[in-house]
Design a protein around this motif. Structure first.
Motif, short mmCIF file in Angstrom:
data_model
loop_
_atom_site.label_atom_id
_atom_site.label_comp_id
_atom_site.label_asym_id
_atom_site.label_seq_id
_atom_site.Cartn_x
_atom_site.Cartn_y
_atom_site.Cartn_z
N ASN A 105 -60.27 66.86 -0.13
CA ASN A 105 -59.97 65.64 0.63
C ASN A 105 -61.22 64.99 1.20
O ASN A 105 -61.20 63.83 1.56
CB ASN A 105 -59.01 65.95 1.77
CG ASN A 105 -57.69 66.46 1.27
OD1 ASN A 105 -57.21 66.05 0.23
ND2 ASN A 105 -57.10 67.38 2.02
N GLY A 106 -62.28 65.77 1.30
CA GLY A 106 -63.51 65.29 1.90
C GLY A 106 -63.64 65.79 3.32
O GLY A 106 -62.72 65.65 4.12
N ILE A 107 -64.76 66.39 3.62
CA ILE A 107 -65.03 66.88 4.97
C ILE A 107 -65.92 65.87 5.66
O ILE A 107 -67.01 65.57 5.20
CB ILE A 107 -65.72 68.26 4.93
CG1 ILE A 107 -64.83 69.29 4.26
CG2 ILE A 107 -66.10 68.71 6.34
CD1 ILE A 107 -65.48 70.64 4.06
N TYR A 108 -65.43 65.32 6.76
CA TYR A 108 -66.17 64.31 7.52
C TYR A 108 -67.11 64.99 8.51
O TYR A 108 -66.69 65.84 9.29
CB TYR A 108 -65.21 63.38 8.26
CG TYR A 108 -65.90 62.40 9.17
CD1 TYR A 108 -66.57 61.31 8.64
CD2 TYR A 108 -65.90 62.59 10.54
CE1 TYR A 108 -67.21 60.42 9.47
CE2 TYR A 108 -66.55 61.70 11.38
CZ TYR A 108 -67.20 60.62 10.84
OH TYR A 108 -67.84 59.74 11.66
N LEU A 109 -68.37 64.62 8.46
CA LEU A 109 -69.37 65.11 9.42
C LEU A 109 -70.00 63.90 10.09
O LEU A 109 -70.52 63.01 9.41
CB LEU A 109 -70.43 65.96 8.71
CG LEU A 109 -69.89 67.17 7.94
CD1 LEU A 109 -70.96 67.78 7.09
CD2 LEU A 109 -69.32 68.18 8.91
N LYS A 110 -69.97 63.87 11.41
CA LYS A 110 -70.39 62.65 12.10
C LYS A 110 -71.87 62.55 12.42
O LYS A 110 -72.30 61.58 13.01
CB LYS A 110 -69.56 62.44 13.36
CG LYS A 110 -69.62 63.56 14.36
CD LYS A 110 -68.66 63.27 15.49
CE LYS A 110 -68.55 64.49 16.39
NZ LYS A 110 -67.53 64.31 17.40
N SER A 111 -72.66 63.54 12.01
CA SER A 111 -74.10 63.44 12.26
C SER A 111 -74.87 64.27 11.25
O SER A 111 -74.31 65.13 10.57
CB SER A 111 -74.43 63.92 13.68
OG SER A 111 -74.22 65.31 13.77
N ALA A 112 -76.14 64.01 11.18
CA ALA A 112 -77.01 64.77 10.28
C ALA A 112 -77.10 66.21 10.74
O ALA A 112 -77.21 67.13 9.91
CB ALA A 112 -78.39 64.13 10.22
N GLU A 113 -77.02 66.44 12.04
CA GLU A 113 -77.06 67.80 12.56
C GLU A 113 -75.87 68.61 12.07
O GLU A 113 -76.02 69.77 11.67
CB GLU A 113 -77.10 67.80 14.10
CG GLU A 113 -78.40 67.29 14.69
CD GLU A 113 -78.48 65.77 14.72
OE1 GLU A 113 -77.43 65.08 14.64
OE2 GLU A 113 -79.60 65.25 14.79
N GLU A 114 -74.68 68.01 12.09
CA GLU A 114 -73.49 68.69 11.58
C GLU A 114 -73.62 68.96 10.09
O GLU A 114 -73.22 70.02 9.61
CB GLU A 114 -72.24 67.87 11.85
CG GLU A 114 -71.78 67.90 13.28
CD GLU A 114 -70.45 67.19 13.46
OE1 GLU A 114 -69.72 66.95 12.47
OE2 GLU A 114 -70.12 66.87 14.62
N LEU A 115 -74.17 68.00 9.37
CA LEU A 115 -74.35 68.17 7.93
C LEU A 115 -75.25 69.36 7.64
O LEU A 115 -74.90 70.25 6.86
CB LEU A 115 -74.95 66.90 7.32
CG LEU A 115 -75.43 67.00 5.88
CD1 LEU A 115 -74.27 67.27 4.93
CD2 LEU A 115 -76.18 65.74 5.49
N TYR A 116 -76.42 69.38 8.26
CA TYR A 116 -77.36 70.47 8.00
C TYR A 116 -76.84 71.80 8.54
O TYR A 116 -77.11 72.85 7.96
CB TYR A 116 -78.74 70.13 8.56
CG TYR A 116 -79.34 68.95 7.84
CD1 TYR A 116 -79.52 68.98 6.47
CD2 TYR A 116 -79.70 67.80 8.52
CE1 TYR A 116 -80.04 67.89 5.79
CE2 TYR A 116 -80.23 66.71 7.86
CZ TYR A 116 -80.40 66.76 6.49
OH TYR A 116 -80.91 65.69 5.82
#
Length: 124
Positions: A105-116
């Protein structure tokens, strides 16, 4: 001989005037096109900013990302969910079943910190 010189300079003056006028017209057209492009960009940015809220009402930041599966690997998309930002070497098969389902479904991450943070947690 004077008549020929006057005629020659008259023609030269006329050609130079036409060249200058043509250059001026093309320059003005170029400026108008650039203004139109700039206005289009501004309108697009304005419309994007008005849509910057999620379904829950929380604000969406400029550096939001979506994680999705692409050819068996985790891929990072920009906040629009369609523009590919980066591919990873993180295999979907190595992730927990719950995360695999979320990736569909897609995982939403609201910042680059969450992504990394996500990539760091699940990479080997």
């Amino acid at each position: 001989m004077k008549k020929y010189m006057i005629g020659f300079f008259s023609v030269l003056f006329l050609i130079t005037g036409c060249l200058i006028a043509g250059y001026q017209v093309s320059y003005n057209n170029l400026l108008e096109k650039e203004k139109a492009i700039e206005l289009t960009k501004n309108e697009k940015n304005d419309s994007i900013q008005t849509r910057r809220s999620s379904a829950k009402g929380e604000s969406v930041s400029d550096d939001a990302y979506y994680l999705k599966e692409l050819h068996g690997y985790v891929a990072v998309y920009l906040q629009d969910g369609t523009t590919l930002y980066e591919t990873t070497s993180l295999s979907v098969n190595n992730l927990p079943d719950e995360v695999q389902q979320d990736l569909k479904n897609g995982i939403y991450l609201k910042s680059a910190e969450e992504l990394y943070g996500f990539l760091e947690n699940y990479s080997s």
